[in-house]
Structures are given as C-alpha cells and as structure tokens.
Design a protein around this motif. Structure first.
Motif, PDB file in Angstrom:
ATOM      1  N   ASP A 133       0.842  -1.188   0.000  1.00  0.00           N
ATOM      2  CA  ASP A 133       0.000   0.000   0.000  1.00  0.00           C
ATOM      3  C   ASP A 133       0.884   1.247   0.000  1.00  0.00           C
ATOM      4  OD1 ASP A 133      -2.335   1.438   0.010  1.00  0.00           O
ATOM      5  OD2 ASP A 133      -2.896   0.976   2.073  1.00  0.00           O
ATOM      6  N   VAL A 134       0.241   2.400   0.050  1.00  0.00           N
ATOM      7  CA  VAL A 134       0.927   3.694   0.129  1.00  0.00           C
ATOM      8  C   VAL A 134       0.199   4.537   1.159  1.00  0.00           C
ATOM      9  CG1 VAL A 134       1.546   5.806  -1.100  1.00  0.00           C
ATOM     10  CG2 VAL A 134       1.666   3.601  -2.281  1.00  0.00           C
ATOM     11  N   ILE A 135       0.948   5.222   2.018  1.00  0.00           N
ATOM     12  CA  ILE A 135       0.330   6.124   2.979  1.00  0.00           C
ATOM     13  C   ILE A 135       1.063   7.459   2.956  1.00  0.00           C
ATOM     14  CG2 ILE A 135       1.709   5.273   4.943  1.00  0.00           C
ATOM     15  CD1 ILE A 135      -0.901   5.709   6.632  1.00  0.00           C
ATOM     16  N   ASP A 136       0.314   8.517   2.722  1.00  0.00           N
ATOM     17  CA  ASP A 136       0.882   9.862   2.627  1.00  0.00           C
ATOM     18  C   ASP A 136       2.046   9.890   1.635  1.00  0.00           C
ATOM     19  OD1 ASP A 136       0.947  12.597   3.353  1.00  0.00           O
ATOM     20  OD2 ASP A 136       2.639  12.224   4.705  1.00  0.00           O
ATOM     21  N   GLY A 137       1.893   9.159   0.535  1.00  0.00           N
ATOM     22  CA  GLY A 137       2.908   9.129  -0.510  1.00  0.00           C
ATOM     23  C   GLY A 137       4.053   8.168  -0.267  1.00  0.00           C
TER      24      GLY A 137
END
Length: 266
Positions: A133-137
C-alpha cells in the motif's frame, strides 16, 4: 437454480479462486491445529538442483527461487504451497468506517501519516499475509503471521527503489528464535530475494542481509475496531474478500549493491 449452477461451473476464474481460497483455509487449519506435524519442505522434495544452482520450489516451472546463498537451514523449512497461492494485495481497495462492519474487539493494524489513515484487520491479513500500500505518498506494506502472532507495518522503499512483497508459501523455524515458532517466509518481486520477518532481514538472493524497515512507531499501532471507531472515524478500512489476477511479469532490479551496502548488516 440449475441454470445458475451450470453457469457457475463454466466460470473457470471463479473456480480457481475458490480452490485457492480453500487451499489457504486448509493451510491455516493444519498450521494451527496440527502444529506438531508440519510437513518438511526438504523431505517433500521442495529443494533441488538445476543447472548448477540450488533451487526452492515456487509453484510453476518458471517461479522457482534461486537460493545459492541461503542463510537458513533447509531442514527447518515447512510446507511449500507455491508463491502465488496467498493473495498478497498490490492495489488494495478500502471503504469508510461507516460502511465497514466489524465487532468492537476485532483486531487491526492501523497506519496513520499526514492526512491518511489506513486500517487493516488481522482477519484479512491472515488471508493476505501482505498488503502492499501507500500512505501519505510513502510505499508501505502491512503484514501479519498467524503462526508467530507477528504483525507490523513496514517501509517498501530502499534508496530510490520501491519493492513489492508477497508470501513464498513456506514457513521457517529456529529453536533459538521466537521460542521455536514457525514464521512465514516472504519474497520481493523485484529481486526474488527471500525474507524472514522473525529476524527482520533478507536471507537469500541479491538482497541477502538487508534489513526489513519497520515504519516508525509514531505512525502505526496494533489496535481494535472500537478504538478506530472512536478515535479515527475518517480511517480507510481494507475491504474484505479481495482477490486479483497474479501478474505474469514485473519490474526487476539488476543492481542492488548500493542497497546491500546501505541497509545490510553484514
């Protein structure tokens, strides 16, 4: 009703998905209930030699792992179901807290950074094992091993390269580590190195010795649905039951020597 059943039989993709899901359930069942009789990967022929290389069975003929520099003992590997059996998510879908339906006591790994809040239920992680996944880029992955009860959020970026993680189909134990509990062996698609989260590092392949990077503690926690509802009502919640077609090909990194030098422990 009969017509519907006939149509269902024609749906090959659905049948394959059902078979894979059934295999996962069976694997988890024998892992937990029949823990003392875990199948030995070595005794079952999962290790072999080919063209001068030591190999580890990976499912299909072109999916085997090259393990010439393996840092673990072959006799302590278990299972060997194939590296694409567990649906480690690549592009996960989410829903709102309002739309999600969980019990207050249900356990979650929760990541929060910037304006993003992502919630991954342990029940779903038990099925996927890994959610890329990705979180805040920032590329991350959530992982949970039911055998060792180990759950964490990790970073996926090393230097300027982003990696994608999945489950190898194997578990490994060392009587001197985690009280001898089995732990899942992961692999990354970009170098096909093997990783053992119980010691937080790659154990074979081009990235051997490179450390897994946990996301900083201030950005994630192991919590419950009750806490998420009360403190994080704007969280995005992983949708249950996701699956996807496994990629046929993917990006490969040929030179990772800079990563080994920077993140390795040898």
């Amino acid at each position: 009703m009969i017509c519907q059943l006939l149509q269902l039989k024609k749906n090959t993709s659905l049948k394959i998905a059902i078979m894979k899901y059934a295999a996962i359930i069976f694997f988890l069942f024998i892992s937990v209930v029949n823990y003392g009789q875990r199948p030995s990967a070595k005794n079952n022929g999962k290790f072999f030699d080919k063209n001068g290389n030591r190999m580890l069975y990976g499912g299909e003929s072109n999916q085997h792992f090259t393990i010439n520099n393996l840092d673990l003992k072959e006799e302590q590997f278990h299972y060997g179901l194939g590296r694409e059996l567990f649906p480690a998510l690549l592009e996960p879908d989410f829903e709102t807290v309002t739309d999600a339906d969980w019990k207050d006591e249900d356990r979650f790994l929760l990541a929060y950074k910037g304006d993003d809040i992502k919630a991954y239920s342990v029940r779903d992680l038990t099925r996927h094992e890994v959610v890329n996944d990705v979180i805040d880029g920032e590329p991350i992955f959530a992982a949970y091993c039911i055998l060792a009860d180990l759950g964490a959020i990790y970073k996926r970026t090393y230097s300027d390269k982003v990696f994608t993680f999945a489950l190898s189909g194997y578990t490994y134990f060392d009587p001197k580590i985690w009280d001898g509990l089995d732990g899942f062996i992961l692999w990354d698609r970009e170098t096909e190195s093997l990783w053992w989260p119980l010691i937080d590092k790659a154990v074979s392949g081009d990235l051997k010795g490179v450390r897994l990077q946990k996301l900083e503690d201030i950005y994630w926690e192991d919590t419950t649905w009750k806490v998420i509802k009360e403190k994080y009502p704007n969280a995005q919640v992983l949708i249950s039951g996701q699956n996807f077609e496994r990629p046929i090909r993917w990006k490969s990194y040929k030179d990772v020597s800079d990563i080994v030098k920077k993140y390795g422990n040898d």
